[in-house]
Design a protein around this motif. Structure first.
Motif, PDB file in Angstrom:
ATOM      1  N   LEU A 180      46.244  37.235  16.022  1.00 35.38           N
ATOM      2  CA  LEU A 180      47.668  37.100  16.303  1.00 35.38           C
ATOM      3  C   LEU A 180      48.008  38.074  17.419  1.00 35.38           C
ATOM      4  O   LEU A 180      47.722  39.276  17.307  1.00 35.38           O
ATOM      5  N   LEU A 181      48.623  37.575  18.498  1.00 31.36           N
ATOM      6  CA  LEU A 181      49.059  38.413  19.602  1.00 31.36           C
ATOM      7  C   LEU A 181      50.579  38.454  19.612  1.00 31.36           C
ATOM      8  O   LEU A 181      51.241  37.407  19.705  1.00 31.36           O
ATOM      9  N   ALA A 182      51.134  39.653  19.467  1.00 36.18           N
ATOM     10  CA  ALA A 182      52.579  39.849  19.515  1.00 36.18           C
ATOM     11  C   ALA A 182      52.958  40.142  20.960  1.00 36.18           C
ATOM     12  O   ALA A 182      52.574  41.183  21.519  1.00 36.18           O
ATOM     13  N   LEU A 183      53.696  39.236  21.564  1.00 29.61           N
ATOM     14  CA  LEU A 183      54.055  39.348  22.972  1.00 29.61           C
ATOM     15  C   LEU A 183      55.452  39.939  23.136  1.00 29.61           C
ATOM     16  O   LEU A 183      56.316  39.777  22.270  1.00 29.61           O
ATOM     17  N   ARG A 184      55.679  40.584  24.264  1.00 27.67           N
ATOM     18  CA  ARG A 184      56.986  41.219  24.511  1.00 27.67           C
ATOM     19  C   ARG A 184      58.070  40.188  24.792  1.00 27.67           C
ATOM     20  O   ARG A 184      59.258  40.488  24.664  1.00 27.67           O
ATOM     21  N   GLY A 185      57.680  38.991  25.166  1.00 30.99           N
ATOM     22  CA  GLY A 185      58.620  37.884  25.342  1.00 30.99           C
ATOM     23  C   GLY A 185      58.041  36.645  24.697  1.00 30.99           C
ATOM     24  O   GLY A 185      56.942  36.661  24.141  1.00 30.99           O
ATOM     25  N   GLY A 186      58.785  35.540  24.754  1.00 32.86           N
ATOM     26  CA  GLY A 186      58.268  34.295  24.212  1.00 32.86           C
ATOM     27  C   GLY A 186      57.043  33.842  24.982  1.00 32.86           C
ATOM     28  O   GLY A 186      56.927  34.093  26.185  1.00 32.86           O
ATOM     29  N   PRO A 187      56.094  33.187  24.331  1.00 31.25           N
ATOM     30  CA  PRO A 187      54.863  32.757  25.001  1.00 31.25           C
ATOM     31  C   PRO A 187      55.155  31.818  26.171  1.00 31.25           C
ATOM     32  O   PRO A 187      55.924  30.860  26.044  1.00 31.25           O
ATOM     33  N   SER A 188      54.534  32.107  27.306  1.00 31.20           N
ATOM     34  CA  SER A 188      54.678  31.290  28.499  1.00 31.20           C
ATOM     35  C   SER A 188      53.484  30.366  28.646  1.00 31.20           C
ATOM     36  O   SER A 188      52.486  30.477  27.909  1.00 31.20           O
ATOM     37  N   ALA A 189      53.554  29.472  29.630  1.00 31.81           N
ATOM     38  CA  ALA A 189      52.411  28.594  29.895  1.00 31.81           C
ATOM     39  C   ALA A 189      51.189  29.409  30.279  1.00 31.81           C
ATOM     40  O   ALA A 189      50.059  29.086  29.875  1.00 31.81           O
ATOM     41  N   ALA A 190      51.402  30.485  31.033  1.00 24.68           N
ATOM     42  CA  ALA A 190      50.280  31.348  31.427  1.00 24.68           C
ATOM     43  C   ALA A 190      49.681  32.044  30.206  1.00 24.68           C
ATOM     44  O   ALA A 190      48.456  32.187  30.097  1.00 24.68           O
ATOM     45  N   ARG A 227      49.634  30.911  27.161  1.00 18.31           N
ATOM     46  CA  ARG A 227      48.888  29.909  26.380  1.00 18.31           C
ATOM     47  C   ARG A 227      47.551  29.585  27.045  1.00 18.31           C
ATOM     48  O   ARG A 227      46.530  29.407  26.364  1.00 18.31           O
ATOM     49  N   ALA A 228      47.552  29.517  28.358  1.00 15.45           N
ATOM     50  CA  ALA A 228      46.299  29.252  29.077  1.00 15.45           C
ATOM     51  C   ALA A 228      45.313  30.399  28.879  1.00 15.45           C
ATOM     52  O   ALA A 228      44.115  30.177  28.655  1.00 15.45           O
ATOM     53  N   ASP A 229      45.813  31.628  28.958  1.00 19.23           N
ATOM     54  CA  ASP A 229      44.938  32.789  28.767  1.00 19.23           C
ATOM     55  C   ASP A 229      44.419  32.853  27.332  1.00 19.23           C
ATOM     56  O   ASP A 229      43.266  33.242  27.089  1.00 19.23           O
ATOM     57  N   ALA A 230      45.250  32.475  26.373  1.00 14.42           N
ATOM     58  CA  ALA A 230      44.812  32.468  24.976  1.00 14.42           C
ATOM     59  C   ALA A 230      43.741  31.407  24.761  1.00 14.42           C
ATOM     60  O   ALA A 230      42.755  31.639  24.046  1.00 14.42           O
ATOM     61  N   ALA A 231      43.911  30.235  25.361  1.00 12.85           N
ATOM     62  CA  ALA A 231      42.911  29.173  25.234  1.00 12.85           C
ATOM     63  C   ALA A 231      41.580  29.607  25.846  1.00 12.85           C
ATOM     64  O   ALA A 231      40.504  29.340  25.287  1.00 12.85           O
ATOM     65  N   ALA A 232      41.636  30.297  26.999  1.00 16.27           N
ATOM     66  CA  ALA A 232      40.412  30.789  27.626  1.00 16.27           C
ATOM     67  C   ALA A 232      39.743  31.846  26.754  1.00 16.27           C
ATOM     68  O   ALA A 232      38.507  31.904  26.656  1.00 16.27           O
ATOM     69  N   LEU A 233      40.554  32.683  26.111  1.00 13.52           N
ATOM     70  CA  LEU A 233      40.039  33.696  25.196  1.00 13.52           C
ATOM     71  C   LEU A 233      39.323  33.042  24.017  1.00 13.52           C
ATOM     72  O   LEU A 233      38.221  33.470  23.620  1.00 13.52           O
ATOM     73  N   LEU A 256      47.003  32.982  17.757  1.00 10.67           N
ATOM     74  CA  LEU A 256      48.414  32.678  17.513  1.00 10.67           C
ATOM     75  C   LEU A 256      49.264  33.588  18.393  1.00 10.67           C
ATOM     76  O   LEU A 256      49.118  34.813  18.339  1.00 10.67           O
ATOM     77  N   LEU A 257      50.128  33.009  19.215  1.00  6.66           N
ATOM     78  CA  LEU A 257      51.000  33.760  20.111  1.00  6.66           C
ATOM     79  C   LEU A 257      52.426  33.734  19.578  1.00  6.66           C
ATOM     80  O   LEU A 257      52.988  32.660  19.361  1.00  6.66           O
ATOM     81  N   VAL A 258      53.024  34.912  19.377  1.00 10.84           N
ATOM     82  CA  VAL A 258      54.390  34.999  18.864  1.00 10.84           C
ATOM     83  C   VAL A 258      55.099  36.160  19.557  1.00 10.84           C
ATOM     84  O   VAL A 258      54.515  37.231  19.724  1.00 10.84           O
ATOM     85  N   SER A 301      58.281  28.912  17.022  1.00  9.63           N
ATOM     86  CA  SER A 301      58.120  30.342  17.218  1.00  9.63           C
ATOM     87  C   SER A 301      57.127  30.669  18.306  1.00  9.63           C
ATOM     88  O   SER A 301      57.000  31.797  18.719  1.00  9.63           O
ATOM     89  N   GLY A 302      56.378  29.666  18.766  1.00 11.99           N
ATOM     90  CA  GLY A 302      55.339  29.914  19.748  1.00 11.99           C
ATOM     91  C   GLY A 302      54.077  30.362  19.148  1.00 11.99           C
ATOM     92  O   GLY A 302      53.227  30.843  19.859  1.00 11.99           O
TER      93      GLY A 302
END
Length: 273
Positions: free
Chosen positions: A69-79, A81-87, A104-106, A272-273
């Motif tokens: 689970l990655l807690a992001l400082r803002g809502g998940p962006s397309a970038a 999501r792409a970086d998470a998929a590559a990870l 999971l990006l939130v 929730s993203g």
């Protein structure tokens, strides 16, 4: 900790720890930490967490997946999501010990929101092990195995059924079918367990134990729930068992859940993203 995953005051004990990660999975966790830091700088990433069998120390090499689970400082962006998929792809391809990776990006605002207090917030506070950054779990309350927690975590099974049937019809590869089997069976078992969780007065993430606890209250459905647990633990590409669950157990479970605990509070359409 006292029995059934609770402390002496009756609150759910946070499960998992980096100290419980088995030696076989330590390189995977180290690589995840490094790759997350490379892919997400501090302007985007607040903190990162492990959850599931790896931080609980129950993962089976070659069979268990890695959940992040990655807690992001803002809502998940397309970038993002792409970086998470590559990870996900890089970690899954790089380590034979794991069979799949889920990220999971939130956004942090979502995790700490009142709406998610008894769903994503509870998940972070009780099921997630800190991996990077400041632990948001320290800003969340303690939780009891209550009907409110049951409602907000799994009180939307009926809506999920429609989506699952569509995914089952659209699955064309063994990989897709295996992934769907695991995801749906896990959710059914966890919903069955949380249905009876307040009566059992405890918490467990063990899928086989969850099925047995459920069966103690609904013996007429015990065999079907054991089937679900078996699929969840060792999924195959055969959707026959999943079909039985979607046609028989899951519709009954959704109706019974609503009758006992009510329906989950609706979320915004964007999720929730």
């Amino acid at each position: 900790m006292t029995a059934k995953g609770l402390d002496h005051d009756g609150f759910i004990v946070r499960e998992g720890s980096l100290s419980l990660v088995a030696d076989e999975f330590a390189p995977v966790v180290d690589a995840a930490r490094g790759r997350i830091s490379e892919a997400f700088d501090r302007t985007r990433l607040h903190s990162a967490y492990l959850y599931g069998s790896v931080p609980r120390g129950t993962a089976v090499p070659g069979r268990s997946d890695l959940d992040l689970l990655l807690a992001l400082r803002g809502g998940p962006s397309a970038a993002d999501r792409a970086d998470a998929a590559a990870l996900e792809t890089a970690l899954d391809a790089g380590f034979a010990q794991i069979n799949g990776v889920g990220v999971l990006l939130v956004g942090t605002d979502t995790l700490l929101s009142e709406l998610e207090r008894y769903d994503l917030g509870w998940m972070l506070a009780c099921l997630c092990t800190p991996l990077l950054g400041e632990d948001l779990g320290e800003q969340l309350p303690r939780y009891r195995p209550s009907s409110l927690l049951a409602r907000e975590t799994n009180g939307d099974l009926g809506a999920a059924l429609v989506r699952w049937r569509g995914l089952a019809a659209a699955a064309t590869t063994d990989g897709q079918r295996r992934k769907l089997n695991r995801a749906v069976a896990r959710r059914i078992v966890r919903t069955g367990f949380t249905l009876v969780m307040p009566r059992w007065s405890g918490w467990t993430s063990d899928l086989m134990e969850s099925a047995e606890v459920f069966g103690g209250y609904y013996p007429e459905w015990a065999a079907r729930m054991r089937l679900a647990a078996g699929i969840a633990v060792a999924p195959t590409a055969d959707l026959a068992g999943l079909g039985l669950l979607l046609d028989e157990l899951a519709p009954w479970l959704a109706a019974e859940y609503t009758a006992v605990h009510g329906e989950k509070t609706p979320r915004p359409a964007s999720g929730s993203g």
